[in-house]
Design an enzyme around this catalytic site. Structure first.
Site, PDB file in Angstrom:
ATOM      1  N   LYS A   1      -9.868  12.955   8.235  1.00  0.00           N
ATOM      2  CA  LYS A   1      -9.359  12.561   9.548  1.00  0.00           C
ATOM      3  C   LYS A   1      -9.281  13.782  10.462  1.00  0.00           C
ATOM      4  CE  LYS A   1      -6.249   8.760   8.219  1.00  0.00           C
ATOM      5  NZ  LYS A   1      -6.858   7.693   9.019  1.00  0.00           N
TER       6      LYS A   1
ATOM      7  N   ASP B   1       1.856   6.472   5.464  1.00  0.00           N
ATOM      8  CA  ASP B   1       0.878   5.525   4.929  1.00  0.00           C
ATOM      9  C   ASP B   1       1.355   4.866   3.623  1.00  0.00           C
ATOM     10  OD1 ASP B   1      -1.504   4.296   5.660  1.00  0.00           O
ATOM     11  OD2 ASP B   1      -2.740   5.599   4.399  1.00  0.00           O
TER      12      ASP B   1
ATOM     13  N   ASP C   1      -2.380  10.230   3.675  1.00  0.00           N
ATOM     14  CA  ASP C   1      -3.772   9.821   3.900  1.00  0.00           C
ATOM     15  C   ASP C   1      -4.462  10.827   4.804  1.00  0.00           C
ATOM     16  OD1 ASP C   1      -6.177   8.589   4.211  1.00  0.00           O
ATOM     17  OD2 ASP C   1      -5.420   6.896   5.421  1.00  0.00           O
TER      18      ASP C   1
ATOM     19  N   ASP D   1     -11.821   7.134   3.828  1.00  0.00           N
ATOM     20  CA  ASP D   1     -10.611   6.907   4.632  1.00  0.00           C
ATOM     21  C   ASP D   1     -10.208   5.427   4.637  1.00  0.00           C
ATOM     22  OD1 ASP D   1      -8.487   7.512   6.243  1.00  0.00           O
ATOM     23  OD2 ASP D   1      -9.665   7.715   8.087  1.00  0.00           O
TER      24      ASP D   1
ATOM     25  N   GLU E   1      -9.156   3.756   2.241  1.00  0.00           N
ATOM     26  CA  GLU E   1      -8.655   3.852   0.864  1.00  0.00           C
ATOM     27  C   GLU E   1      -7.602   2.804   0.534  1.00  0.00           C
ATOM     28  OE1 GLU E   1      -7.416   5.495   3.329  1.00  0.00           O
ATOM     29  OE2 GLU E   1      -5.321   4.978   3.001  1.00  0.00           O
TER      30      GLU E   1
ATOM     31  N   ARG F   1      -7.423  -0.437   1.079  1.00  0.00           N
ATOM     32  CA  ARG F   1      -7.971  -1.648   0.462  1.00  0.00           C
ATOM     33  C   ARG F   1      -8.459  -1.363  -0.956  1.00  0.00           C
ATOM     34  NH1 ARG F   1     -12.258  -2.088   5.300  1.00  0.00           N
ATOM     35  NH2 ARG F   1     -10.578  -0.938   6.295  1.00  0.00           N
TER      36      ARG F   1
ATOM     37  N   LYS G   1       0.850  -1.190   0.000  1.00  0.00           N
ATOM     38  CA  LYS G   1       0.000   0.000   0.000  1.00  0.00           C
ATOM     39  C   LYS G   1       0.885   1.239   0.000  1.00  0.00           C
ATOM     40  CE  LYS G   1      -3.076   2.657   3.105  1.00  0.00           C
ATOM     41  NZ  LYS G   1      -3.973   2.633   4.290  1.00  0.00           N
TER      42      LYS G   1
HETATM   43  N1  BES Z   1      -3.993   4.607   6.980  1.00  0.00           N
HETATM   44  C1  BES Z   1      -5.111   4.307   7.807  1.00  0.00           C
HETATM   45  C2  BES Z   1      -4.787   3.281   8.893  1.00  0.00           C
HETATM   46  C3  BES Z   1      -3.790   3.689   9.946  1.00  0.00           C
HETATM   47  C4  BES Z   1      -4.224   4.186  11.157  1.00  0.00           C
HETATM   48  C5  BES Z   1      -2.434   3.519   9.749  1.00  0.00           C
HETATM   49  C6  BES Z   1      -3.313   4.535  12.135  1.00  0.00           C
HETATM   50  C7  BES Z   1      -1.525   3.866  10.716  1.00  0.00           C
HETATM   51  C8  BES Z   1      -1.959   4.356  11.916  1.00  0.00           C
HETATM   52  C9  BES Z   1      -6.246   3.731   6.976  1.00  0.00           C
HETATM   53  O1  BES Z   1      -6.324   4.169   5.660  1.00  0.00           O
HETATM   54  C10 BES Z   1      -7.537   4.112   7.637  1.00  0.00           C
HETATM   55  O2  BES Z   1      -7.779   5.262   7.787  1.00  0.00           O
HETATM   56  N2  BES Z   1      -8.301   3.107   8.022  1.00  0.00           N
HETATM   57  C11 BES Z   1      -9.535   3.317   8.688  1.00  0.00           C
HETATM   58  C12 BES Z   1     -10.552   2.362   8.121  1.00  0.00           C
HETATM   59  C13 BES Z   1     -11.976   2.613   8.539  1.00  0.00           C
HETATM   60  C14 BES Z   1     -12.449   3.935   7.976  1.00  0.00           C
HETATM   61  C15 BES Z   1     -12.845   1.483   8.040  1.00  0.00           C
HETATM   62  C16 BES Z   1      -9.341   3.050  10.172  1.00  0.00           C
HETATM   63  O3  BES Z   1      -8.598   2.135  10.515  1.00  0.00           O
HETATM   64  O4  BES Z   1      -9.908   3.772  10.976  1.00  0.00           O
HETATM   65 ZN    ZN Z   2      -4.497   4.771   4.835  1.00  0.00          ZN
HETATM   66 ZN    ZN Z   3      -7.385   6.013   5.473  1.00  0.00          ZN
END
Ligand code: BES
Ligand code: ZN
Ligand code: ZN
Length: 509
Positions: A280, A291, A273, A350, A352, A354, A268
């Site tokens: 966020k 990210d 992000d 967010d 994104e 996947r 990824k």
């Molecule tokens: N890049 C983030 C995940 C992340 C969080 C990485 C903290 C490193 C530290 C990812 O893209 C994300 O925002 N995921 C969301 C998914 C949710 C919206 C289903 C999450 O984990 O909150």
């Molecule tokens: Zn992310």
């Molecule tokens: Zn994200």
């Protein structure tokens, strides 16, 4: 950091500092450790008297510095903790502790006394590897934007002494290999630490092209036009809010074995992000420059695999885009059609990672028919909640592949914990209006619903491993001393040592 291996006794060499380890002393222990007798003699009994005064405890992280009366010798003793809990990880941390502790202390060169670290159950070769890891990775600093710096250790020598003189050739070979791996980890951290204004998807493509030139690897970069022709709707949707367009980057290493297997490594690569329209919160948002860590790890893995000439053929795929809000950005409610024709209902912009990985997984499985697919992604906050910032979550469709990765994890000290993926999670990502949805209404098992989503693109019959590295990809408060050292926050390049070790040793038949 330059690393040398020498047969000579550390105390007879000219290093600014000699470093030795010793174990934690028990309550009733009165006898001075025999392993420190050489150091004590060089310092004319200074250590023994410190021991008698109970100044030396040998607890983990304990660093004690001694100067000889004539001022010509400096010895640093590092605590190794309890004898019965000794392992290679202790050596890594101890070496890093020494190198870190010497920052700003006018020490340019350090000599590590191998016999004080290569103690049962840590064999000499494992101790050499761990000293290299600890010194190089613990000494690493991201200095690109610093105009002033404090002096740091520049050279570490591992002294075999009489005890290991006979193993010199073998240990030098092991050191050379580990130096190559840690050199790549440092190289990877330098890219992973770059901020998003610099490390755009196109810049990551340039890094891949540069690597391809250097090591003679085939590199293919698909730009936004090509991605549109290929129907990579996931990458295009996520990248549509940014003025830096997405890239799908493929790097091919042909393999060292004649009829080797093919392993695809997919990362990824979200260069920033922000969450997109599902924005966020501001607090900690700067961390989202990391990210891209999965994709940058893929770059490092290909560099290490090619320089060490690992047996399998390795296909590296980096799915790169920047996730920003904007007039052209994708939105909640949109439906995206991906490379293999499957559709995604976007419920949260967010989630994104996947979405970009859907194209990458679909592409690599159909174009290369790999025997195994391993993906690395800073995918979910849920992974951090479940396992903390030290350990990666593993989801794996195959017990042999999982066992191989767990063995590599044990050998490298990059912690991984396997999590279960069941039909329960697969049910949760089904969409009413598309094939899958990128987020669920329920905030439970977030790491595993994300994995269920990815599995539907890797293909249920593919031998596939998913490493969610959201926790260990970067440190905020560094608990592991050989991770980014002098700054609290920084990329670890987690996964490079782990997957490289896996590719070297354990590609299953
Ligand atoms: N890049 C983030 C995940 C992340 C969080 C990485 C903290 C490193 C530290 C990812 O893209 C994300 O925002 N995921 C969301 C998914 C949710 C919206 C289903 C999450 O984990 O909150
Ligand atoms: Zn992310
Ligand atoms: Zn994200």
């Amino acid at each position: 950091m330059r690393i040398l291996v020498e047969r000579r006794e550390a105390l007879s060499a000219a290093a600014d500092v000699v470093a030795s380890g010793f174990f934690e002393r028990g309550e009733k222990e009165t006898t001075f450790p025999r392993s420190l007798e050489k150091e004590d003699a060089a310092l004319k009994g200074l250590l023994r008297s410190a021991w008698d005064r109970k100044e030396l405890k040998g607890k983990r992280k304990e660093l004690s510095t001694f100067h000889s009366a004539d001022g010509n010798r400096r010895v640093v003793l590092v605590g190794l903790g309890p004898r019965d809990r000794y392992d290679a990880e202790r050596v890594r941390r101890a070496a890093a502790e020494v190198v870190r502790g010497l920052k700003g202390k006018a020490a340019r060169t350090v000599g590590f006394r191998l016999p004080s670290f290569a103690v049962e159950p840590v064999a000499a070769d494992a101790a050499v590897r761990a000293l290299v890891d600890g010194a190089v990775l613990g000494g690493y600093e991201f200095l690109k934007y610093k105009t002033t710096t404090e002096g740091s250790v520049e050279e570490s020598t591992i002294h075999l002494g009489d005890e290991f003189a006979r193993e010199e050739a073998g240990l030098k070979k092991v050191a050379t290999e580990e130096i190559a791996i840690t050199d790549t980890v440092v190289w990877t951290r330098e890219i992973a630490n770059l901020p998003a204004d610099t490390a755009t998807p196109e810049r990551l493509a340039e890094e891949a092209r540069g690597l391809g030139k250097e090591l003679g690897l085939k590199v293919t970069v698909f730009d936004e036009k090509k991605l549109a022709e290929m129907h990579c709707g996931g990458l295009l949707a996520v990248g549509s809010g940014s003025s830096h367009p997405p890239r799908l980057i493929v790097i091919e290493y042909p393999g060292g074995a004649r009829r080797g297997r093919t392993v695809a490594v997919v990362g990824k690569g979200i260069t920033f992000d922000s969450g997109g329209i599902s924005l966020k919160p501001a607090l900690h948002m700067q961390e989202m420059k990391f990210d891209k860590s999965g994709a940058v790890a893929v770059l490092g893995i290909l560099r290490a695999a090619a320089s060490l000439k690992v047996p399998p053929r390795v296909i590296g795929v980096m799915a790169c885009a920047e996730n920003l809000p904007g007039g052209g950005a994708y939105r909640p409610g949109d439906v995206v059609r991906t490379f293999n024709g499957k559709t995604i209902e976007v419920l949260n912009t967010d989630a994104e990672g996947r979405v970009v990985l859907s194209d990458a997984l679909g592409y690599v499985t159909s174009q290369y028919r790999p025997d195994e697919v391993i993906d690395l992604a800073t995918l979910t906050g849920a992974e951090v909640v479940a396992l903390g910032d030290d350990t990666a979550g593993l989801v794996c469709s195959d017990d042999k592949l999982a066992a191989g990765l767990l063995a590599a994890s044990a050998a490298t000290g990059e912690p991984v914990w396997r999590m279960p993926l069941t039909d329960y999670h697969r049910e949760l990502v089904k969409s009413d209006i598309a094939d899958v949805k990128n987020s669920t209404e329920l905030t439970i098992a977030g790491m595993l619903t994300a994995a269920a989503f990815l599995e539907s693109f890797a293909g249920a019959s593919t031998i596939w491993a998913h490493l969610d590295i959201a926790g260990p990809a970067y440190t905020t408060v560094s608990t592991r001393k050989y991770q980014p050292a002098y700054q609290n926050i920084g990329a670890t390049a987690f996964g490079v040592r782990l997957v490289t070790r896996y590719l070297q040793t354990a590609v299953h038949a």
